[in-house]
Design an enzyme around this catalytic site. Structure first.
Site, short mmCIF file in Angstrom:
data_model
loop_
_atom_site.label_atom_id
_atom_site.label_comp_id
_atom_site.label_asym_id
_atom_site.label_seq_id
_atom_site.Cartn_x
_atom_site.Cartn_y
_atom_site.Cartn_z
N CYS A 1 7.71 -8.95 25.23
CA CYS A 1 8.61 -8.47 24.18
C CYS A 1 8.32 -9.16 22.85
O CYS A 1 8.61 -8.63 21.79
CB CYS A 1 10.05 -8.74 24.58
N ARG B 1 15.85 -17.84 33.39
CA ARG B 1 16.49 -18.01 32.08
C ARG B 1 17.96 -17.60 32.13
O ARG B 1 18.76 -17.97 31.28
CB ARG B 1 15.75 -17.11 31.09
N GLU C 1 19.14 -17.18 24.96
CA GLU C 1 18.85 -17.79 26.27
C GLU C 1 18.04 -19.05 26.03
O GLU C 1 17.14 -19.06 25.18
CB GLU C 1 18.06 -16.79 27.14
N SER D 1 8.16 -19.20 22.53
CA SER D 1 9.04 -19.47 23.68
C SER D 1 9.04 -20.95 24.06
O SER D 1 7.98 -21.57 24.15
CB SER D 1 8.55 -18.66 24.90
N GLY E 1 15.36 -6.19 29.04
CA GLY E 1 14.63 -4.94 29.23
C GLY E 1 14.61 -4.13 27.96
O GLY E 1 14.74 -4.68 26.85
N SER E 2 14.49 -2.83 28.11
CA SER E 2 14.32 -1.97 26.93
C SER E 2 15.63 -1.80 26.17
O SER E 2 16.72 -1.90 26.74
CB SER E 2 13.81 -0.61 27.39
N GLU F 1 6.96 -0.13 20.46
CA GLU F 1 6.33 -1.22 21.20
C GLU F 1 5.08 -0.72 21.93
O GLU F 1 5.16 0.29 22.64
CB GLU F 1 7.33 -1.69 22.27
N PRO G 1 16.49 -7.23 40.41
CA PRO G 1 15.15 -7.36 39.81
C PRO G 1 14.53 -5.99 39.57
O PRO G 1 15.02 -4.98 40.09
CB PRO G 1 14.36 -8.11 40.90
N GLU H 1 18.74 -9.07 26.00
CA GLU H 1 17.40 -9.41 25.48
C GLU H 1 16.59 -8.13 25.53
O GLU H 1 16.16 -7.70 26.60
CB GLU H 1 16.76 -10.49 26.35
N ARG I 1 -1.11 -12.67 25.30
CA ARG I 1 -0.32 -13.35 26.33
C ARG I 1 0.29 -12.27 27.24
O ARG I 1 0.76 -11.25 26.74
CB ARG I 1 0.78 -14.17 25.65
N TRP J 1 10.06 -6.34 34.72
CA TRP J 1 8.90 -6.66 35.55
C TRP J 1 7.89 -7.55 34.86
O TRP J 1 6.99 -8.09 35.50
CB TRP J 1 8.19 -5.37 35.99
N ASN J 2 7.99 -7.71 33.53
CA ASN J 2 6.85 -8.35 32.85
C ASN J 2 6.78 -9.86 33.07
O ASN J 2 5.69 -10.44 33.10
CB ASN J 2 6.80 -7.97 31.37
P1 NAP Z 1 13.65 -1.29 31.45
O1 NAP Z 1 13.12 0.01 31.87
O2 NAP Z 1 14.76 -1.33 30.49
O3 NAP Z 1 14.01 -2.06 32.80
C1 NAP Z 1 14.56 -3.35 32.82
C2 NAP Z 1 15.48 -3.50 34.02
O4 NAP Z 1 16.56 -2.56 33.89
C3 NAP Z 1 14.81 -3.19 35.36
O5 NAP Z 1 15.36 -4.01 36.35
C4 NAP Z 1 15.21 -1.75 35.58
O6 NAP Z 1 15.19 -1.36 36.94
C5 NAP Z 1 16.63 -1.75 35.05
N1 NAP Z 1 17.12 -0.41 34.70
C6 NAP Z 1 16.41 0.68 34.32
N2 NAP Z 1 17.24 1.72 34.11
C7 NAP Z 1 18.50 1.28 34.37
C8 NAP Z 1 19.79 1.89 34.34
N3 NAP Z 1 19.95 3.17 34.00
N4 NAP Z 1 20.85 1.14 34.66
C9 NAP Z 1 20.70 -0.15 35.02
N5 NAP Z 1 19.52 -0.79 35.07
C10 NAP Z 1 18.43 -0.08 34.74
O7 NAP Z 1 12.53 -2.20 30.79
P2 NAP Z 1 11.08 -2.54 31.35
O8 NAP Z 1 10.16 -1.44 31.04
O9 NAP Z 1 11.17 -3.01 32.76
O10 NAP Z 1 10.73 -3.84 30.50
C11 NAP Z 1 10.10 -3.75 29.28
C12 NAP Z 1 11.10 -3.90 28.14
O11 NAP Z 1 11.77 -5.15 28.27
C13 NAP Z 1 10.42 -3.94 26.81
O12 NAP Z 1 11.13 -3.17 25.87
C14 NAP Z 1 10.48 -5.40 26.42
O13 NAP Z 1 10.43 -5.64 25.04
C15 NAP Z 1 11.77 -5.82 27.02
N6 NAP Z 1 11.79 -7.26 27.22
C16 NAP Z 1 12.61 -8.00 26.40
C17 NAP Z 1 12.64 -9.37 26.53
C18 NAP Z 1 13.53 -10.20 25.64
O14 NAP Z 1 13.75 -11.35 25.98
N7 NAP Z 1 14.04 -9.67 24.55
C19 NAP Z 1 11.85 -10.01 27.49
C20 NAP Z 1 11.03 -9.22 28.31
C21 NAP Z 1 11.02 -7.84 28.15
P3 NAP Z 1 13.93 -0.56 37.53
O15 NAP Z 1 12.78 -1.45 37.44
O16 NAP Z 1 14.36 -0.30 38.94
O17 NAP Z 1 13.79 0.69 36.70
#
Ligand code: NAP
Length: 485
Positions: free
Chosen positions: A292, A167, A466, A449, A236-237, A389, A183, A258, A286, A158-159
């Site tokens: 992340c 990307r 990416e 970035s 994501g996480s 984090e 999404p 990522e 930012r 979502w961020n």
């Molecule tokens: P998240 O909880 O891991 O969610 C990311 C995505 O995964 C969402 O679409 C989420 O859906 C989905 N998801 C959650 N549980 C899942 C499961 N069991 N199976 C399949 N998909 C699942 O992360 P977030 O809190 O949204 O984002 C923050 C994290 O993203 C931070 O750790 C940040 O560092 C990381 N991030 C990394 C980068 C990079 O490029 N390295 C860039 C941006 C963010 P729902 O929303 O429906 O739960």
């Protein structure tokens, strides 16, 4: 008539499959809310496994035809999508701010940044090369070609509701892959608007699907279990990334990950302090700290720490907090109450361990999920936020005395996404950039970035890159053809 009615005219709120929005198979919907007020913006189709498989059927039906289009044709569609996206900057920016919370100025920045991946990969589409060599024995010829991987599942956070999608979508489409996007539940609207933009740009039906939903696993698990899917790309996480890697192993899927970060930001004693303060503001604030790549641990040499902390606190204390779409606001709300509770707990833990609050330190009473811009000084390295984090507008400052100590501290984490440092010494710049265990290093700058550069982490921050000329290879398989003569 509500102030959010414009969304209905601009954004398809169904499951986007075969070039059109439709209700979810079960007919269910879920609410998308404004994090600045908690008010519901709109209802969106709540996709599930039947919708996901319908999207995969559609992707498989057109995969060969899409892979067979000329690179020029794919490039022209990506380019046109970029042009439309830029024409719609104001609408997209407002939409993103409404569902995610960042300021409209930041959302405009994301439209430009996220859009750039479409332009960049429209240019890369026509440069997918191969190689031709004579076998060392002399008789054989070695022909190496690159072919699209096949249907891709892209899961986005979502961020950065737009850029984390473009990307992945940009290089995948450029390579000739079809894509299904899942999404984030909090921010599906921007991605749905992007799908409509792609249709307008001439993308054939079925090549791009968007399946929003309130139960992520219900969408992703049947896709990952289906042998027709060939790749999963995730942002994501780290926790969810590991889960997806395990699931992807079953069908030996190509993966790009990522994941989370814990970026060190080091200010050496010889740094240009004004530059370091500007860099810290960018690296920390930012996206309201919800990035992340955000500076999670700010290490400042003890000889200049007092001045740095005082000046940084002064800067953050002047930031105006409010809804991202209100005029003259510098910092919007956090995404939801869960995220605000996490940030609050991390700050409380650090203060209990002895950190000094220079400014802020508390959540702001609702409505909305606001948190004060915060500077904590003299944070003990035993505090939870040294390892976890923060993902919020909280700057944690740690002192250090030697380069050896700070490099060891910076590397003492399972993460390895971004790292930053400030110095005027060229020898040190080269030495420290090599020593830091991170996929991306900013030297005398707080933002790394760039769509033209490979973005990616090492260690538990991810797999693959990416952007850059590297990004498209995540969506291509290498094939070797052995020829006689
Ligand atoms: P998240 O909880 O891991 O969610 C990311 C995505 O995964 C969402 O679409 C989420 O859906 C989905 N998801 C959650 N549980 C899942 C499961 N069991 N199976 C399949 N998909 C699942 O992360 P977030 O809190 O949204 O984002 C923050 C994290 O993203 C931070 O750790 C940040 O560092 C990381 N991030 C990394 C980068 C990079 O490029 N390295 C860039 C941006 C963010 P729902 O929303 O429906 O739960």
């Amino acid at each position: 008539m509500s102030e959010y009615d414009f969304i209905r005219d601009l954004v398809p709120t169904g499951v986007w499959i075969d070039g059109a929005a439709a209700p979810a198979c079960g007919g269910a919907t879920f609410a998308v809310s404004d994090p600045a007020t908690g008010q519901v913006l709109t209802e969106v189709a709540d996709g599930g496994s039947a919708d996901a498989l319908r999207a995969l059927d559609s992707a498989c039906r057109v995969q060969s035809a899409w892979a067979a289009t000329s690179a020029r044709e794919r490039a022209a569609i990506l380019r046109r999508a970029w042009e439309i996206l830029i024409e719609r900057t104001e609408e997209l920016a407002l939409l993103m701010t409404l569902e995610m919370g960042k300021t409209v100025a930041e959302s405009r920045g994301e439209v430009a940044y996220g859009g750039e991946f479409l332009r960049w990969f429209s240019e890369e589409a026509v440069r997918i090369g191969g190689r031709n060599a004579t076998a060392p024995g002399g008789a054989g010829r070695i022909l190496v070609t690159q072919q699209p991987v096949g249907p891709v599942l892209a899961i986005t956070p979502w961020n950065f509701p737009l850029a984390m999608g473009t990307r992945k979508i940009g290089p995948a489409l450029a390579a000739g892959c079809t894509v299904i996007v899942k999404p984030a539940e909090d921010t599906p609207l921007t991605m749905l608007m992007l799908a409509a933009i792609f249709a307008e740009a001439g993308l054939p039906d079925g090549v791009l699907s968007v399946v929003p939903g309130s139960d992520a696993a219900a969408i992703t698990e049947p896709l990952l279990a289906d042998p027709r899917l060939r790749k999963v790309t995730f942002t994501g996480s780290t926790r969810v990334g590991k889960l997806l890697l395990r699931q992807a192993a079953e069908n030996v899927l190509r993966t790009s990950m990522e994941l989370g970060g814990n970026a060190p930001f080091i200010v050496f004693e010889d740094a240009d302090l004004d530059l370091a303060l500007t860099g810290a503001l960018a690296a920390k604030m930012r996206n309201g700290g919800e990035a992340c790549t955000a500076a999670n641990r700010i290490y400042v040499h003890n000889s200049i720490r007092e001045e740095f902390a005082a000046r940084f606190a002064e800067k953050l204390a002047t930031l105006r907090v409010g809804p991202g779409y209100a005029p003259e606001v510098d910092l919007g709300p956090l995404i939801n109450e869960r995220q605000r509770a996490t940030v609050t707990a991390l700050v409380d833990d650090a203060v209990a361990a002895g950190a000094v609050v220079r400014t802020g330190g508390k959540p702001i009473e609702g409505p909305g999920f606001f948190f004060q811009p915060t500077v904590l000084d003299e944070v003990p390295r035993t505090a939870r936020m040294h390892r976890e984090e923060i993902f919020g507008p909280v700057a944690a400052i740690y002192g250090f005395d030697t380069e050896e100590d700070v490099v060891a501290a910076a590397n003492d984490t399972e993460f390895g996404l971004a790292a930053y440092f400030f110095t005027r010494d060229l020898d040190r710049a080269l030495r420290v950039s090599e020593a830091l265990e991170a996929g991306m290093v900013g030297v005398n700058r707080g933002v790394v970035s760039d769509p033209a550069a490979p973005f990616g982490g090492i260690k538990q921050s991810g797999l693959g890159s990416e952007g850059g000329s590297e990004g498209i290879h995540e969506y291509l398989d290498t094939k070797y053809v052995a020829l006689t003569r």
